[in-house]
Design a protein around this motif. Structure first.
Motif, PDB file in Angstrom:
ATOM      1  N   LYS A   1      67.242   0.287 114.836  1.00  0.00           N
ATOM      2  CA  LYS A   1      66.049  -0.323 114.245  1.00  0.00           C
ATOM      3  C   LYS A   1      65.303   0.684 113.380  1.00  0.00           C
ATOM      4  CE  LYS A   1      61.665  -2.613 115.317  1.00  0.00           C
ATOM      5  NZ  LYS A   1      60.758  -3.134 116.384  1.00  0.00           N
ATOM      6  N   ALA A   2      65.184   1.915 113.871  1.00  0.00           N
ATOM      7  CA  ALA A   2      64.451   2.936 113.125  1.00  0.00           C
ATOM      8  C   ALA A   2      65.158   3.279 111.815  1.00  0.00           C
ATOM      9  CB  ALA A   2      64.280   4.187 113.976  1.00  0.00           C
ATOM     10  N   THR A   3      66.480   3.480 111.874  1.00  0.00           N
ATOM     11  CA  THR A   3      67.208   3.813 110.647  1.00  0.00           C
ATOM     12  C   THR A   3      67.183   2.647 109.661  1.00  0.00           C
ATOM     13  OG1 THR A   3      69.302   3.176 111.700  1.00  0.00           O
ATOM     14  CG2 THR A   3      68.703   5.504 111.757  1.00  0.00           C
ATOM     15  N   SER A   4      67.185   1.437 110.188  1.00  0.00           N
ATOM     16  CA  SER A   4      67.095   0.266 109.318  1.00  0.00           C
ATOM     17  C   SER A   4      65.745   0.223 108.606  1.00  0.00           C
ATOM     18  CB  SER A   4      67.294  -1.007 110.128  1.00  0.00           C
ATOM     19  OG  SER A   4      67.138  -2.156 109.318  1.00  0.00           O
ATOM     20  N   LEU A   5      64.677   0.562 109.321  1.00  0.00           N
ATOM     21  CA  LEU A   5      63.345   0.583 108.714  1.00  0.00           C
ATOM     22  C   LEU A   5      63.255   1.661 107.633  1.00  0.00           C
ATOM     23  CD1 LEU A   5      61.063   0.102 111.861  1.00  0.00           C
ATOM     24  CD2 LEU A   5      61.300  -1.484 109.929  1.00  0.00           C
ATOM     25  N   VAL A   6      63.868   2.806 107.901  1.00  0.00           N
ATOM     26  CA  VAL A   6      63.888   3.881 106.901  1.00  0.00           C
ATOM     27  C   VAL A   6      64.571   3.379 105.634  1.00  0.00           C
ATOM     28  CG1 VAL A   6      64.831   6.148 106.313  1.00  0.00           C
ATOM     29  CG2 VAL A   6      63.815   5.774 108.566  1.00  0.00           C
ATOM     30  N   SER A   7      65.740   2.793 105.791  1.00  0.00           N
ATOM     31  CA  SER A   7      66.506   2.309 104.637  1.00  0.00           C
ATOM     32  C   SER A   7      65.758   1.208 103.883  1.00  0.00           C
ATOM     33  CB  SER A   7      67.877   1.786 105.088  1.00  0.00           C
ATOM     34  OG  SER A   7      68.646   2.822 105.658  1.00  0.00           O
ATOM     35  N   GLN A   8      65.125   0.295 104.614  1.00  0.00           N
ATOM     36  CA  GLN A   8      64.397  -0.801 103.980  1.00  0.00           C
ATOM     37  C   GLN A   8      63.228  -0.285 103.147  1.00  0.00           C
ATOM     38  OE1 GLN A   8      63.228  -3.744 106.936  1.00  0.00           O
ATOM     39  NE2 GLN A   8      65.270  -3.668 107.876  1.00  0.00           N
TER      40      GLN A   8
ATOM     41  N   GLY B   1      53.836   4.638 104.036  1.00  0.00           N
ATOM     42  CA  GLY B   1      54.917   4.131 104.870  1.00  0.00           C
ATOM     43  C   GLY B   1      55.391   5.141 105.887  1.00  0.00           C
ATOM     44  N   GLY B   2      56.475   4.777 106.557  1.00  0.00           N
ATOM     45  CA  GLY B   2      57.053   5.661 107.557  1.00  0.00           C
ATOM     46  C   GLY B   2      57.570   4.913 108.753  1.00  0.00           C
ATOM     47  N   VAL B   3      58.155   5.673 109.682  1.00  0.00           N
ATOM     48  CA  VAL B   3      58.727   5.100 110.895  1.00  0.00           C
ATOM     49  C   VAL B   3      58.327   5.953 112.086  1.00  0.00           C
ATOM     50  CG1 VAL B   3      60.869   4.536 112.097  1.00  0.00           C
ATOM     51  CG2 VAL B   3      60.685   4.119 109.642  1.00  0.00           C
ATOM     52  N   LEU B   4      57.932   5.304 113.152  1.00  0.00           N
ATOM     53  CA  LEU B   4      57.557   5.972 114.400  1.00  0.00           C
ATOM     54  C   LEU B   4      58.427   5.427 115.518  1.00  0.00           C
ATOM     55  CD1 LEU B   4      55.632   7.667 116.250  1.00  0.00           C
ATOM     56  CD2 LEU B   4      54.159   5.640 116.334  1.00  0.00           C
ATOM     57  N   GLN B   5      59.162   6.321 116.203  1.00  0.00           N
ATOM     58  CA  GLN B   5      59.993   5.920 117.340  1.00  0.00           C
ATOM     59  C   GLN B   5      59.439   6.568 118.593  1.00  0.00           C
ATOM     60  OE1 GLN B   5      64.380   5.501 117.014  1.00  0.00           O
ATOM     61  NE2 GLN B   5      64.468   7.165 118.515  1.00  0.00           N
ATOM     62  N   THR B   6      59.140   5.759 119.601  1.00  0.00           N
ATOM     63  CA  THR B   6      58.559   6.232 120.858  1.00  0.00           C
ATOM     64  C   THR B   6      59.275   5.564 122.023  1.00  0.00           C
ATOM     65  OG1 THR B   6      56.918   4.473 121.217  1.00  0.00           O
ATOM     66  CG2 THR B   6      56.326   6.220 119.646  1.00  0.00           C
ATOM     67  N   PRO B   7      59.033   6.031 123.256  1.00  0.00           N
ATOM     68  CA  PRO B   7      59.656   5.381 124.420  1.00  0.00           C
ATOM     69  C   PRO B   7      59.244   3.928 124.604  1.00  0.00           C
ATOM     70  CG  PRO B   7      58.910   7.587 124.991  1.00  0.00           C
ATOM     71  CD  PRO B   7      58.361   7.289 123.630  1.00  0.00           C
ATOM     72  N   ILE B   8      58.103   3.528 124.019  1.00  0.00           N
ATOM     73  CA  ILE B   8      57.646   2.143 124.208  1.00  0.00           C
ATOM     74  C   ILE B   8      57.990   1.240 123.031  1.00  0.00           C
ATOM     75  CG2 ILE B   8      55.769   2.837 125.734  1.00  0.00           C
ATOM     76  CD1 ILE B   8      53.844   2.374 123.363  1.00  0.00           C
ATOM     77  N   GLY B   9      58.621   1.798 122.015  1.00  0.00           N
ATOM     78  CA  GLY B   9      59.013   0.952 120.888  1.00  0.00           C
ATOM     79  C   GLY B   9      59.091   1.702 119.581  1.00  0.00           C
ATOM     80  N   THR B  10      59.584   1.015 118.576  1.00  0.00           N
ATOM     81  CA  THR B  10      59.717   1.577 117.234  1.00  0.00           C
ATOM     82  C   THR B  10      58.796   0.811 116.300  1.00  0.00           C
ATOM     83  OG1 THR B  10      62.019   2.229 117.624  1.00  0.00           O
ATOM     84  CG2 THR B  10      61.323   2.014 115.337  1.00  0.00           C
ATOM     85  N   PHE B  11      58.059   1.554 115.484  1.00  0.00           N
ATOM     86  CA  PHE B  11      57.027   0.952 114.647  1.00  0.00           C
ATOM     87  C   PHE B  11      57.242   1.340 113.186  1.00  0.00           C
ATOM     88  CE2 PHE B  11      55.519   1.867 118.877  1.00  0.00           C
ATOM     89  CZ  PHE B  11      54.983   0.654 119.291  1.00  0.00           C
ATOM     90  N   GLY B  12      56.766   0.472 112.304  1.00  0.00           N
ATOM     91  CA  GLY B  12      57.010   0.647 110.886  1.00  0.00           C
ATOM     92  C   GLY B  12      55.857   1.237 110.108  1.00  0.00           C
ATOM     93  N   ALA B  13      55.726   0.787 108.859  1.00  0.00           N
ATOM     94  CA  ALA B  13      54.855   1.429 107.883  1.00  0.00           C
ATOM     95  C   ALA B  13      53.383   1.452 108.288  1.00  0.00           C
ATOM     96  CB  ALA B  13      55.017   0.741 106.529  1.00  0.00           C
TER      97      ALA B  13
END
Length: 384
Positions: free
Chosen positions: A184-191, A343-355
């Motif tokens: 999910k995180a890499t997909s958000l980066v690419s998008q 923009g950006g991507v944040l990945q944490t133990p509770i979830g992955t978040f977008g821009a």
């Protein structure tokens, strides 16, 4: 009883955080000496934006003037540490500093503009301004390497200069593939990069031309004049400015060679879970130069410095004290990268978040104010 001396070698994140913990915890019970060859802390996290935002570089050099607030004898020595011996550090200015405890936090070499090779603020500003001027004039920019630094530089340029042709050449199957990001995180980066019209070429390597030692004609980590890069897929990419962002190079561990065989196979200083260098009770190491954690993130130095600082305080107060142990971060448990200021991507133990979330946590201001505050100073930077 003589007051013990604690020497900290390296004044970046790990070194300054450890220094502050020791200063607060020991006050005048120990004299702390920070050895650093730069005249200020260079704030690498915001470095990618310095190639697009005029005036930002001024705020990336954070002085050490007020680092120590509890002991007037604690000080900063501007010099390069050449060798660490069991009881002293030899410096480039010919001096040596005896110690009771030492902490090696010399980091790792990262290509400009992810880091800087300059030792003074004046030199650093001159280099950054030269890069920024070239980027502003360029119609096209090629970035070799799609890790965190490469992605962040691409994001900054594409956000601030939307008319430029920005290309990332990346050998991996996905961007930022060495940081254990989720799908999910890499997909958000690419998008987000696609939305900024960044050209991404995956599974593609830049080829070193015959007769050259490096991908770039000037054998440097960046080139500010038109050049052609050939790829492993046979493509030829021409651009006005090029950056090499191929990740962390070798750790700055050479000064520890005088301690004997204290390195792992990759050149990192080998430490116990207490942070103590293998074979030594009074020498510690953390951050990018050591193997205390495989996660080479500024964020991870917070918990590392907390443990090492507490252990040294315990040993100063009681010889033979039971020491705390450090638990490595779970790969991919935390990652945050900016893709421009919006923009950006944040990945944490509770979830992955977008821009939106990443912008408000990191991308807008890049923690600049907090890092000045960490060195007991007040930042004047105003985010755009």
């Amino acid at each position: 009883m003589a007051t013990p001396t604690i020497v900290i070698i390296g004044g970046s994140f790990a070194g300054t955080k450890t220094a502050k913990i020791l200063d607060a915890g020991l006050k005048t019970k120990a004299d702390i000496v920070l050895i650093e060859e730069r005249d200020a802390l260079y704030y690498t996290i915001a470095s990618p934006r310095s190639v697009t935002e005029p005036g930002l570089a001024e705020h990336l050099w954070i002085p050490y003037d007020k680092l120590f607030s509890n002991n007037p004898r604690s000080r900063v020595i501007k010099a390069r540490a050449l060798e660490v011996l069991p009881g002293e550090v030899k410096l480039s200015n010919g001096d040596s500093v005896p110690f009771d405890f030492a902490v090696i936090t010399t980091g790792a070499r990262v290509p400009t503009p992810g880091q800087t090779s300059k030792l003074t603020k004046a030199e650093g500003l001159a280099e950054t301004n030269e890069i920024l001027t070239a980027v502003k004039k360029a119609a096209s920019i090629t970035i070799v390497g799609g890790g965190v630094v490469g992605v962040e530089i691409a994001g900054e340029i594409a956000t601030d200069f939307p008319g430029k042709n920005v290309t990332i050449i990346h050998a991996g199957p996905t961007l930022v593939n060495r940081n254990s990001l989720s799908a999910k995180a890499t997909s958000l980066v690419s998008q987000q990069l696609a939305a900024l019209k960044v050209n991404v070429k995956l599974n593609t390597r830049a080829v070193v031309p015959e007769g050259q030692n490096s991908i770039l004609p000037n054998d440097a980590s960046y080139n500010l004049s038109p050049a052609t890069i050939k790829t492993s897929t046979g493509e030829t990419i021409e651009s006005d400015v090029q950056f090499l962002c191929t990740g962390i190079a070798q750790p700055n561990s050479e000064l520890a060679r005088t301690l004997g065989n204290v390195f792992d196979k990759d050149g990192y200083i080998t430490v116990e879970s207490t942070g103590q260098v293998k074979g030594f009770k009074n020498i510690f190491s953390l951050g990018d130069v050591s193997n205390l954690d495989t996660a080479k993130l500024a964020y991870s130095t917070n918990s590392q410095s907390t443990i090492i600082g507490a252990n040294i305080i315990s040993l100063v107060e009681k010889s033979g004290a039971v020491l705390k142990t450090y638990t490595r971060m779970k790969p991919g448990s935390f990652a945050v990268l900016s893709i421009g200021r919006n923009g950006g991507v944040l990945q944490t133990p509770i979830g992955t978040f977008g821009a939106w979330t990443t912008k408000n946590i990191k991308s807008k201001e890049l923690f600049i104010g907090q890092n000045w505050k960490d060195l007991n100073l007040t930042s004047t930077y105003k985010a755009k």
